[in-house]
Scaffold this motif. Structure first.
Motif, mmCIF file in Angstrom:
data_model
loop_
_atom_site.group_PDB
_atom_site.id
_atom_site.type_symbol
_atom_site.label_atom_id
_atom_site.label_comp_id
_atom_site.label_asym_id
_atom_site.label_seq_id
_atom_site.Cartn_x
_atom_site.Cartn_y
_atom_site.Cartn_z
ATOM 1 N N SER A 155 -6.690 -4.620 -0.371
ATOM 2 C CA SER A 155 -5.886 -5.855 -0.825
ATOM 3 C C SER A 155 -4.672 -5.836 -0.397
ATOM 4 O O SER A 155 -4.343 -7.375 0.844
ATOM 5 C CB SER A 155 -5.425 -5.217 -2.235
ATOM 6 O OG SER A 155 -6.871 -5.106 -3.082
ATOM 7 N N ALA A 156 -4.582 -5.129 0.310
ATOM 8 C CA ALA A 156 -2.753 -5.009 1.216
ATOM 9 C C ALA A 156 -3.450 -5.125 2.487
ATOM 10 O O ALA A 156 -2.670 -5.643 3.541
ATOM 11 C CB ALA A 156 -2.473 -3.937 1.566
ATOM 12 N N GLY B 10 -2.305 -8.950 4.445
ATOM 13 C CA GLY B 10 -0.524 -8.332 5.454
ATOM 14 C C GLY B 10 -0.327 -7.542 5.484
ATOM 15 O O GLY B 10 1.390 -7.926 5.881
ATOM 16 N N SER B 11 -0.036 -6.667 3.567
ATOM 17 C CA SER B 11 1.310 -6.453 3.481
ATOM 18 C C SER B 11 1.313 -4.666 3.412
ATOM 19 O O SER B 11 -0.267 -4.579 2.513
ATOM 20 C CB SER B 11 2.031 -6.450 1.935
ATOM 21 O OG SER B 11 1.142 -6.363 1.017
ATOM 22 N N ARG C 108 3.824 8.335 8.131
ATOM 23 C CA ARG C 108 4.241 8.428 9.813
ATOM 24 C C ARG C 108 4.408 6.842 10.178
ATOM 25 O O ARG C 108 4.744 6.623 11.531
ATOM 26 C CB ARG C 108 3.160 8.734 10.656
ATOM 27 C CG ARG C 108 2.960 10.355 10.362
ATOM 28 C CD ARG C 108 1.714 11.083 11.540
ATOM 29 N NE ARG C 108 2.336 10.311 12.911
ATOM 30 C CZ ARG C 108 3.286 10.897 13.885
ATOM 31 N NH1 ARG C 108 4.043 12.132 12.818
ATOM 32 N NH2 ARG C 108 3.114 10.767 14.638
ATOM 33 N N GLY C 109 4.541 5.933 8.843
ATOM 34 C CA GLY C 109 4.420 4.464 9.341
ATOM 35 C C GLY C 109 3.480 4.180 10.308
ATOM 36 O O GLY C 109 3.442 2.733 10.425
ATOM 37 N N ALA C 110 1.944 4.466 10.041
ATOM 38 C CA ALA C 110 0.622 3.809 10.134
ATOM 39 C C ALA C 110 0.333 2.226 9.811
ATOM 40 O O ALA C 110 0.944 1.876 8.142
ATOM 41 C CB ALA C 110 0.138 4.742 10.141
ATOM 42 N N PRO C 111 0.475 1.470 10.382
ATOM 43 C CA PRO C 111 -0.242 -0.322 9.759
ATOM 44 C C PRO C 111 -1.267 0.695 8.950
ATOM 45 O O PRO C 111 -2.076 1.357 8.565
ATOM 46 C CB PRO C 111 -0.753 -0.264 10.418
ATOM 47 C CG PRO C 111 -1.156 0.151 12.261
ATOM 48 C CD PRO C 111 0.159 0.998 11.633
ATOM 49 N N VAL C 112 -1.295 -0.506 7.347
ATOM 50 C CA VAL C 112 -1.759 -0.663 6.625
ATOM 51 C C VAL C 112 -3.194 -0.124 6.924
ATOM 52 O O VAL C 112 -4.469 0.263 5.814
ATOM 53 C CB VAL C 112 -2.194 -1.540 5.671
ATOM 54 C CG1 VAL C 112 -2.877 -2.799 6.563
ATOM 55 C CG2 VAL C 112 -2.684 -1.528 4.197
#
Length: 194
Positions: free
Chosen positions: A183-184, A188-189, A58-62
């Protein structure tokens, strides 16, 4: 009580220092969803990975994916009780579950993400439930009771992958996904799903 790693804890007095991700991954990989009423062993660890996958899709942030992966982490310390039974147990169970969940979220630093993304995580949890019912249970809409909680919720387009893997394998996949998301989040990735 005693954890997999040999640590003592008091379920009614959980503190963040009691919480260790290895204990969570191990315990969740052995706890069967739906009180064991699935065609094959299907663990809370697998469910948690599915929720994180749905959030990723769904494209949710990490940070939301991480909170989604850990949304049932407290069950490593108090077990997975099916929702209809939780309702019957009432406030005592609700309070215990809330206290343990709070300690676990604090320990794993997902308190704010769990709150900020609560509605999206709940939605992904329902999509996972609909998917699990479709893929793991002998549900017949013409014969079985209607699950009101799933009103309007469609299953995930991917099937639940369950066969051929041991609980230890799922614990390792859970830990790998946790480490990748952690880690992401720190970098921030966004990583690829395990």
């Amino acid at each position: 009580m005693l954890t997999f790693s040999g640590r003592d804890y008091l379920p009614t007095q959980m503190v963040p220092a009691d919480v260790h991700i290895e204990d969570i991954a191990h315990a969740l990989s052995l706890i069967c969803r739906f009180g064991g009423h699935t065609g094959v062993h299907y663990s809370v660890a697998q469910h948690s990975l599915l929720v994180a996958r749905i959030l990723e899709e769904r494209g949710a942030p990490v940070e939301a994916q991480l909170a989604g992966l850990l949304h049932d982490a407290h069950e490593a310390y108090i077990g997975d009780i099916p929702t209809p039974i939780k309702s019957a147990l009432g406030p005592a169970w609700h309070d215990l579950e809330a206290d343990v969940a709070t300690a676990v979220r604090r320990a794993l630093d997902v308190t704010f993400a769990s709150h900020d993304w609560e509605d999206l995580i709940k939605y992904a949890d329902l999509v996972a439930l609909a998917t699990e019912r479709r893929d793991l249970m002998h549900f017949d809409a013409d014969r079985n009771l209607h699950w009101r909680i799933l009103g309007g919720v469609a299953p995930f387009h991917e099937k639940v992958a369950v066969l051929g893997w041991s609980p230890q394998w799922w614990a390792d996949v859970f830990l790998d996904r946790y480490e990748a998301l952690r880690s992401a989040h720190e970098a921030g990735s966004l990583p690829h799903a395990a």
